[in-house]
Design a protein around this motif. Sequence first.
Motif, short mmCIF file in Angstrom:
data_model
loop_
_atom_site.label_atom_id
_atom_site.label_comp_id
_atom_site.label_asym_id
_atom_site.label_seq_id
_atom_site.Cartn_x
_atom_site.Cartn_y
_atom_site.Cartn_z
N VAL A 277 -8.86 -13.45 3.60
CA VAL A 277 -9.62 -12.67 2.62
C VAL A 277 -9.29 -11.18 2.65
O VAL A 277 -9.49 -10.49 1.64
CB VAL A 277 -11.13 -12.88 2.80
CG1 VAL A 277 -11.63 -12.19 4.06
CG2 VAL A 277 -11.91 -12.42 1.58
N PHE A 278 -8.78 -10.66 3.77
CA PHE A 278 -8.55 -9.22 3.87
C PHE A 278 -7.09 -8.83 3.67
O PHE A 278 -6.77 -7.65 3.53
CB PHE A 278 -9.06 -8.68 5.20
CG PHE A 278 -10.54 -8.89 5.38
CD1 PHE A 278 -11.44 -8.50 4.40
CD2 PHE A 278 -11.04 -9.49 6.53
CE1 PHE A 278 -12.81 -8.71 4.55
CE2 PHE A 278 -12.40 -9.69 6.70
CZ PHE A 278 -13.29 -9.30 5.71
N PHE A 279 -6.19 -9.81 3.64
CA PHE A 279 -4.78 -9.53 3.36
C PHE A 279 -4.64 -8.89 1.99
O PHE A 279 -5.28 -9.28 1.02
CB PHE A 279 -3.99 -10.84 3.41
CG PHE A 279 -2.57 -10.73 2.94
CD1 PHE A 279 -1.63 -10.01 3.66
CD2 PHE A 279 -2.17 -11.34 1.76
CE1 PHE A 279 -0.32 -9.90 3.23
CE2 PHE A 279 -0.85 -11.25 1.32
CZ PHE A 279 0.07 -10.52 2.05
N LEU A 312 -11.78 -3.97 11.83
CA LEU A 312 -10.57 -3.72 11.05
C LEU A 312 -10.51 -2.27 10.59
O LEU A 312 -11.53 -1.67 10.24
CB LEU A 312 -10.52 -4.66 9.84
CG LEU A 312 -10.43 -6.15 10.15
CD1 LEU A 312 -10.42 -6.96 8.87
CD2 LEU A 312 -9.18 -6.46 10.98
N LYS A 313 -9.31 -1.73 10.59
CA LYS A 313 -9.14 -0.33 10.22
C LYS A 313 -8.89 -0.19 8.73
O LYS A 313 -7.97 -0.79 8.18
CB LYS A 313 -7.97 0.28 10.99
CG LYS A 313 -7.76 1.77 10.71
CD LYS A 313 -6.67 2.36 11.59
CE LYS A 313 -6.49 3.85 11.29
NZ LYS A 313 -5.44 4.45 12.16
N VAL A 314 -9.72 0.61 8.08
CA VAL A 314 -9.60 0.87 6.65
C VAL A 314 -9.16 2.32 6.46
O VAL A 314 -9.71 3.22 7.08
CB VAL A 314 -10.96 0.66 5.94
CG1 VAL A 314 -10.81 0.88 4.44
CG2 VAL A 314 -11.50 -0.73 6.23
N GLY A 315 -8.15 2.54 5.62
CA GLY A 315 -7.75 3.93 5.40
C GLY A 315 -6.33 4.08 4.93
O GLY A 315 -5.81 3.24 4.17
N GLU A 320 0.53 2.82 10.33
CA GLU A 320 0.99 1.52 10.81
C GLU A 320 -0.15 0.64 11.31
O GLU A 320 -0.02 -0.59 11.35
CB GLU A 320 2.02 1.70 11.93
CG GLU A 320 3.31 2.37 11.49
CD GLU A 320 4.20 1.47 10.65
OE1 GLU A 320 3.91 0.26 10.55
OE2 GLU A 320 5.19 1.97 10.08
N ASP A 321 -1.27 1.24 11.69
CA ASP A 321 -2.39 0.47 12.24
C ASP A 321 -3.41 0.07 11.17
O ASP A 321 -4.38 -0.62 11.49
CB ASP A 321 -3.10 1.29 13.33
CG ASP A 321 -2.20 1.56 14.53
OD1 ASP A 321 -1.38 0.68 14.85
OD2 ASP A 321 -2.32 2.64 15.12
N THR A 322 -3.23 0.50 9.95
CA THR A 322 -4.20 0.20 8.90
C THR A 322 -4.16 -1.28 8.54
O THR A 322 -3.10 -1.87 8.35
CB THR A 322 -3.93 1.05 7.65
OG1 THR A 322 -4.20 2.42 7.95
CG2 THR A 322 -4.81 0.62 6.48
N ASP A 323 -5.35 -1.87 8.44
CA ASP A 323 -5.48 -3.28 8.06
C ASP A 323 -5.82 -3.45 6.58
O ASP A 323 -5.38 -4.40 5.94
CB ASP A 323 -6.58 -3.95 8.89
CG ASP A 323 -6.29 -3.93 10.38
OD1 ASP A 323 -5.25 -4.49 10.77
OD2 ASP A 323 -7.09 -3.34 11.15
N ILE A 324 -6.63 -2.53 6.06
CA ILE A 324 -7.08 -2.62 4.68
C ILE A 324 -6.87 -1.25 4.01
O ILE A 324 -7.36 -0.24 4.51
CB ILE A 324 -8.56 -3.02 4.59
CG1 ILE A 324 -8.77 -4.40 5.24
CG2 ILE A 324 -9.04 -3.05 3.14
CD1 ILE A 324 -10.22 -4.84 5.30
#
Length: 488
Positions: A277-279, A312-315, A320-324
């Motif tokens: 769902v977050f991809f 999860l990291k949003v931003g 490189e570490d951002t997930d969303i």
Amino acid sequence: MSTRQYTHFINGRFDGDAASYVDRKSPASGELVARFATGDVADMDRAVAAARAAFDHGPWPRMSGMERAEVLNKFADLIRKNFDRLVRIEVEEVGKPIRFARGDIEGSVGLIRYAASLAMQMSGSTYTNLGANKTALLMREPVGVVALITPWNFPALILMQKVPFALAAGCAVVVKPSEFTSGSAFELAALAAEAGVPNGVFNVVSGKGSVIGQSLAEHPGVDFISFTGSTRIGQNVIEASAKNIVKTSLELGGKSANIVFADADLDAAVDGALMGVFFNNGECCVSGSRLFVQSSIAEEFVRRVSESAALLKVGNPFDEDTDIGAMIDSKHMSTVMGFVESGVSEGAKLLTGGSAVENSAGNFVQPTVFDHVTPQMTIFKEEIFGPVLSVTRFETLDEVVALANDSIYGLSNYVWSKNIDTVMTVASRLKSGWVQANTVIDGAPQLPLAGVKGSGFGYEMGQAGFEEFTQIKTLFIHTGSRQPVFAK
């Protein structure tokens, strides 16, 4: 960051300066990143005329499959050579995390390589058992001029699910990309020309869908329409194609079930629930946005999913570490937040998230998880296209199959179980064109994607997707003397 500017790509070259442009600002920062020419009906007429001339009189359909494959492989080589630039464009215009943008461009290369192999294998068949002096040839030919209308969430990848297969078959294409994310289409068309695709075979016109998308779907010079987008717009495409009785393939919306049985590998399934769902910021037609968890493991499993989602990291999508990353624009973010509000008001239990990210110049939504979602709720029924997960518990296999099929959509579904009997039984009963077991949003160029019900019809990728861009001509041959019927 310099602003990129594009005019239409018609007949192997970019136009001169356009009368007007659409400004594209980064959904993550608000900074102007690109300007796309605003097309009109006359521009689309020029593009279709170029494609028509290239198909009817040019060399591309008449080249051998080996020759077309060689050009397509050069095209793939050039994409790899320009890999970093194409990745940056995807991130700038879509707002997706850079690690996922890399996967999109890498996947595009794989699609082209596979399509090139199909160009070399394009064949018909022969019937020699029809009787004395009778033979029939079934000859597979390119369908002609193809209209390709693509969405904003995977600008390069979805385009490459179409273009190389069309080109491999010998077709000429006219592309109408999303007005939000047209950069990739222009860059790829220019690289294809550099690789040796002849003038007029790969054309791109940018602008409003209501103007040039509509004119392309209605155009009498088009032989086939391949559309990816919303179900609502897909209905408009069908109506437009009916005017000229044109073959149409539609890959539309989805509301996928992600089903977790108690005997699943729960560590893998937790990650699959998050990935599902977050991809791509949740802006994905095959998103596993409806999570069904067997009741005996539900409390622990849902707790793990919710706690992981909150981490999860949003931003910044270039981090490189951002997930969303960011929603495509502020209007879409408001739509997503409207679904969140409906979930709260209709009684679903909000476990984490549920709000936009404050103090941000971009369109960021926190990863959101709802528990105890029922089939009557809006978030269960409608495609949200954002980072919002709805969780529903179930007891039995029969129950969850019925729940999963309780949707107007039928694009994809996912099943998690170590029991092959469970996997095969559930997969056979799910009403969708795509089912994956013990993985999520996975696949390969060889595997076709198709929808049923409100998710459309026709195939993309694989042998079946290649054959969408072809048609069969039957040649019936009688040799020797023929027994007269009317001659005296």
